[in-house]
Design a protein around this motif. Structure first.
Motif, PDB file in Angstrom:
ATOM      1  N   GLY A 225       0.825  -1.200   0.000  1.00  0.00           N
ATOM      2  CA  GLY A 225       0.000   0.000   0.000  1.00  0.00           C
ATOM      3  C   GLY A 225       0.856   1.246   0.000  1.00  0.00           C
ATOM      4  O   GLY A 225       2.047   1.203  -0.340  1.00  0.00           O
ATOM      5  N   PHE A 226       0.262   2.357   0.407  1.00  0.00           N
ATOM      6  CA  PHE A 226       0.967   3.632   0.462  1.00  0.00           C
ATOM      7  C   PHE A 226       0.869   4.213   1.865  1.00  0.00           C
ATOM      8  O   PHE A 226      -0.157   4.081   2.531  1.00  0.00           O
ATOM      9  CB  PHE A 226       0.372   4.629  -0.536  1.00  0.00           C
ATOM     10  CG  PHE A 226       0.759   4.365  -1.958  1.00  0.00           C
ATOM     11  CD1 PHE A 226       1.843   5.020  -2.526  1.00  0.00           C
ATOM     12  CD2 PHE A 226       0.040   3.467  -2.732  1.00  0.00           C
ATOM     13  CE1 PHE A 226       2.205   4.783  -3.838  1.00  0.00           C
ATOM     14  CE2 PHE A 226       0.389   3.224  -4.053  1.00  0.00           C
ATOM     15  CZ  PHE A 226       1.482   3.883  -4.609  1.00  0.00           C
ATOM     16  N   ALA A 227       1.944   4.863   2.282  1.00  0.00           N
ATOM     17  CA  ALA A 227       1.966   5.570   3.565  1.00  0.00           C
ATOM     18  C   ALA A 227       2.012   7.074   3.317  1.00  0.00           C
ATOM     19  O   ALA A 227       2.621   7.532   2.347  1.00  0.00           O
ATOM     20  CB  ALA A 227       3.169   5.138   4.391  1.00  0.00           C
ATOM     21  N   PHE A 228       1.355   7.819   4.200  1.00  0.00           N
ATOM     22  CA  PHE A 228       1.363   9.279   4.151  1.00  0.00           C
ATOM     23  C   PHE A 228       1.897   9.809   5.481  1.00  0.00           C
ATOM     24  O   PHE A 228       1.590   9.254   6.542  1.00  0.00           O
ATOM     25  CB  PHE A 228      -0.053   9.822   3.936  1.00  0.00           C
ATOM     26  CG  PHE A 228      -0.661   9.495   2.601  1.00  0.00           C
ATOM     27  CD1 PHE A 228      -0.671  10.437   1.570  1.00  0.00           C
ATOM     28  CD2 PHE A 228      -1.235   8.245   2.363  1.00  0.00           C
ATOM     29  CE1 PHE A 228      -1.232  10.143   0.347  1.00  0.00           C
ATOM     30  CE2 PHE A 228      -1.797   7.938   1.128  1.00  0.00           C
ATOM     31  CZ  PHE A 228      -1.796   8.890   0.118  1.00  0.00           C
ATOM     32  N   TRP A 229       2.681  10.879   5.411  1.00  0.00           N
ATOM     33  CA  TRP A 229       3.159  11.549   6.617  1.00  0.00           C
ATOM     34  C   TRP A 229       3.429  13.012   6.279  1.00  0.00           C
ATOM     35  O   TRP A 229       3.294  13.417   5.116  1.00  0.00           O
ATOM     36  CB  TRP A 229       4.402  10.868   7.183  1.00  0.00           C
ATOM     37  CG  TRP A 229       5.611  10.918   6.301  1.00  0.00           C
ATOM     38  CD1 TRP A 229       6.563  11.910   6.258  1.00  0.00           C
ATOM     39  CD2 TRP A 229       6.013   9.947   5.327  1.00  0.00           C
ATOM     40  NE1 TRP A 229       7.522  11.616   5.333  1.00  0.00           N
ATOM     41  CE2 TRP A 229       7.214  10.402   4.740  1.00  0.00           C
ATOM     42  CE3 TRP A 229       5.477   8.724   4.903  1.00  0.00           C
ATOM     43  CZ2 TRP A 229       7.878   9.695   3.749  1.00  0.00           C
ATOM     44  CZ3 TRP A 229       6.137   8.008   3.907  1.00  0.00           C
ATOM     45  CH2 TRP A 229       7.329   8.496   3.343  1.00  0.00           C
ATOM     46  N   PHE A 230       3.821  13.806   7.280  1.00  0.00           N
ATOM     47  CA  PHE A 230       4.013  15.231   7.020  1.00  0.00           C
ATOM     48  C   PHE A 230       5.106  15.819   7.891  1.00  0.00           C
ATOM     49  O   PHE A 230       5.483  15.263   8.929  1.00  0.00           O
ATOM     50  CB  PHE A 230       2.706  16.011   7.226  1.00  0.00           C
ATOM     51  CG  PHE A 230       2.173  15.970   8.640  1.00  0.00           C
ATOM     52  CD1 PHE A 230       2.596  16.888   9.586  1.00  0.00           C
ATOM     53  CD2 PHE A 230       1.233  15.007   9.027  1.00  0.00           C
ATOM     54  CE1 PHE A 230       2.112  16.861  10.889  1.00  0.00           C
ATOM     55  CE2 PHE A 230       0.745  14.971  10.326  1.00  0.00           C
ATOM     56  CZ  PHE A 230       1.183  15.899  11.258  1.00  0.00           C
ATOM     57  N   ASP A 231       5.625  16.968   7.441  1.00  0.00           N
ATOM     58  CA  ASP A 231       6.509  17.827   8.220  1.00  0.00           C
ATOM     59  C   ASP A 231       5.839  19.188   8.354  1.00  0.00           C
ATOM     60  O   ASP A 231       5.118  19.609   7.448  1.00  0.00           O
ATOM     61  CB  ASP A 231       7.862  18.041   7.526  1.00  0.00           C
ATOM     62  CG  ASP A 231       8.693  16.778   7.427  1.00  0.00           C
ATOM     63  OD1 ASP A 231       8.341  15.771   8.067  1.00  0.00           O
ATOM     64  OD2 ASP A 231       9.713  16.818   6.691  1.00  0.00           O
ATOM     65  N   VAL A 232       6.087  19.863   9.464  1.00  0.00           N
ATOM     66  CA  VAL A 232       5.714  21.272   9.573  1.00  0.00           C
ATOM     67  C   VAL A 232       6.935  22.063  10.000  1.00  0.00           C
ATOM     68  O   VAL A 232       7.800  21.560  10.725  1.00  0.00           O
ATOM     69  CB  VAL A 232       4.543  21.522  10.559  1.00  0.00           C
ATOM     70  CG1 VAL A 232       3.260  20.915  10.047  1.00  0.00           C
ATOM     71  CG2 VAL A 232       4.868  21.009  11.949  1.00  0.00           C
ATOM     72  N   GLU A 233       7.029  23.316   9.519  1.00  0.00           N
ATOM     73  CA  GLU A 233       8.139  24.207   9.839  1.00  0.00           C
ATOM     74  C   GLU A 233       7.627  25.426  10.595  1.00  0.00           C
ATOM     75  O   GLU A 233       6.474  25.840  10.433  1.00  0.00           O
ATOM     76  CB  GLU A 233       8.841  24.670   8.562  1.00  0.00           C
ATOM     77  CG  GLU A 233       9.436  23.543   7.739  1.00  0.00           C
ATOM     78  CD  GLU A 233      10.021  24.066   6.440  1.00  0.00           C
ATOM     79  OE1 GLU A 233      10.467  25.242   6.410  1.00  0.00           O
ATOM     80  OE2 GLU A 233      10.016  23.323   5.442  1.00  0.00           O
ATOM     81  N   PHE A 234       8.522  26.012  11.381  1.00  0.00           N
ATOM     82  CA  PHE A 234       8.172  27.167  12.200  1.00  0.00           C
ATOM     83  C   PHE A 234       9.057  28.350  11.800  1.00  0.00           C
ATOM     84  O   PHE A 234      10.012  28.699  12.493  1.00  0.00           O
ATOM     85  CB  PHE A 234       8.348  26.828  13.682  1.00  0.00           C
ATOM     86  CG  PHE A 234       7.426  25.745  14.164  1.00  0.00           C
ATOM     87  CD1 PHE A 234       6.239  26.059  14.809  1.00  0.00           C
ATOM     88  CD2 PHE A 234       7.740  24.406  13.977  1.00  0.00           C
ATOM     89  CE1 PHE A 234       5.379  25.067  15.260  1.00  0.00           C
ATOM     90  CE2 PHE A 234       6.894  23.400  14.426  1.00  0.00           C
ATOM     91  CZ  PHE A 234       5.712  23.735  15.061  1.00  0.00           C
ATOM     92  N   ASN A 235       8.748  28.941  10.651  1.00  0.00           N
ATOM     93  CA  ASN A 235       9.506  30.067  10.124  1.00  0.00           C
ATOM     94  C   ASN A 235       8.682  31.343  10.199  1.00  0.00           C
ATOM     95  O   ASN A 235       7.469  31.306  10.417  1.00  0.00           O
ATOM     96  CB  ASN A 235       9.905  29.825   8.668  1.00  0.00           C
ATOM     97  CG  ASN A 235      10.693  28.540   8.508  1.00  0.00           C
ATOM     98  OD1 ASN A 235      11.545  28.215   9.329  1.00  0.00           O
ATOM     99  ND2 ASN A 235      10.405  27.792   7.455  1.00  0.00           N
ATOM    100  N   GLY A 236       9.336  32.467   9.927  1.00  0.00           N
ATOM    101  CA  GLY A 236       8.637  33.738   9.819  1.00  0.00           C
ATOM    102  C   GLY A 236       7.976  33.863   8.459  1.00  0.00           C
ATOM    103  O   GLY A 236       8.085  32.972   7.608  1.00  0.00           O
ATOM    104  N   PRO A 237       7.283  34.977   8.211  1.00  0.00           N
ATOM    105  CA  PRO A 237       6.629  35.176   6.911  1.00  0.00           C
ATOM    106  C   PRO A 237       7.646  35.183   5.777  1.00  0.00           C
ATOM    107  O   PRO A 237       8.781  35.638   5.949  1.00  0.00           O
ATOM    108  CB  PRO A 237       5.965  36.556   7.052  1.00  0.00           C
ATOM    109  CG  PRO A 237       5.891  36.801   8.523  1.00  0.00           C
ATOM    110  CD  PRO A 237       7.064  36.099   9.124  1.00  0.00           C
TER     111      PRO A 237
END
Length: 312
Positions: A225-237
């Motif tokens: 099958g397929f796996a899904f995951w994510f990253d989030v970043e904490f930057n300024g505008p």
């Protein structure tokens, strides 16, 4: 209510999640100190308290569920009632005095967008965020990759093939599974499904996300099958060129804080989301896996998603 308390406990025990948010707030303390902050979906209020500890002048902690009452008690117990205002209601419905300098939110759902509060963050941004204001997290990327997972497939899928002599395997494929896999289970390099810039994304973009992929298997193995995951970043505008109407392409700063839910990275309560096939497909080393994925918001509830996968 018990289920809500269980989820809250699960999130608060997620050390990676909580410490990354705390570090991000401290890293951007110069943008928070003496400013007004809006916490969208505050839960027990832990992020609001971090912002107050970083010197925020006023924090609006908003949550639509009954957990807001618990947040109010937590705020009071930490002697922060003079700076943190807890509002029980949807961010789309509550009243806030004036504009805010910062929006902080732990909006991410499973598979990033399933049961997420990104739509509420977008509303809050467009309604209350001052020009040049800060959003934490600032960016997110949803990834997918084909996976092999023989042991778990046998446990969670093959079980349904013979339940007291009845083939009920269809039950196993009605919903994705939230599980933890390792990097060894991933057959190819990850494919980017959706890049989210919290400063510019629109609600319309969330209605349907489609991506095409062409991936090369790094090993011979059964494809489950397929796996899904994510990253989030904490930057300024992201900065823009005044002479151009188009934002400058963003590059990740060297000191960017990243919260990752990738296979092999430290555990988070989001884990990874797996979509299993009815039957495994044998793939050879260097074989190309070609296809597309479409994630569509359900018409009945836009926090739910329909997933359509095609592959060859």
């Amino acid at each position: 209510m018990l289920y809500s308390k269980f989820l809250t406990s699960l999130v608060l025990q997620d050390q990676v999640r909580t410490e990354t948010y705390k570090n991000a707030i401290l890293q951007h303390q110069s943008h928070i100190k003496g400013k007004v902050v809006l916490d969208v979906g505050c839960g027990t209020g832990i992020l609001s308290i971090f912002c107050a500890q970083a010197g925020a002048k006023r924090v609006y902690a908003v949550d639509a569920s009954e957990i807001a009452m618990q947040a109010e008690r937590v705020v009071k117990a930490n002697n922060l009632s003079d700076r943190i205002v807890v509002l029980n209601g949807r961010v789309e419905d509550v009243q806030i005095n004036g504009m805010v300098d910062v929006i902080v939110s732990e909006w991410m759902g499973y598979m990033l967008l399933y049961e997420s509060m990104l739509g509420s963050v977008i509303f809050a941004r467009d309604r209350w965020l001052k020009p040049g204001g800060l959003i934490l997290p600032s960016h997110a990327v949803l990834y997918m990759a084909p996976v092999t997972y023989p042991d778990r497939y046998a446990e969670s899928i093959d079980f349904w093939r013979n339940v007291y002599g009845v083939d009920t395997k269809q039950c196993a494929f009605e919903e994705p599974c939230v599980e933890t896999i390792s990097g060894e289970n991933v057959l190819t390099w990850p494919h980017e499904v959706k890049n989210v810039d919290c400063y510019t994304i629109t609600v319309k973009e969330l209605e349907s996300v489609t991506t095409r992929f062409k991936l090369q298997s790094m090993m011979k193995a059964p494809l489950h099958g397929f796996a899904f995951w994510f990253d989030v970043e904490f930057n300024g505008p992201a900065k823009t060129n005044p002479s151009s109407s188009h934002p400058r392409k963003r590059s990740r700063p060297d000191d960017a804080l990243v919260l990752s839910t990738a296979p092999g990275d430290p555990y988070t309560h989001w884990q990874q989301t797996l979509v299993y096939f009815d039957d495994p497909v044998e793939v050879e080393k260097d074989q190309v896996i070609d296809g597309s994925a479409t994630l569509t918001q359900c018409k009945e509830n836009n926090r739910f998603m329909d997933i359509h996968l095609e592959y060859a």
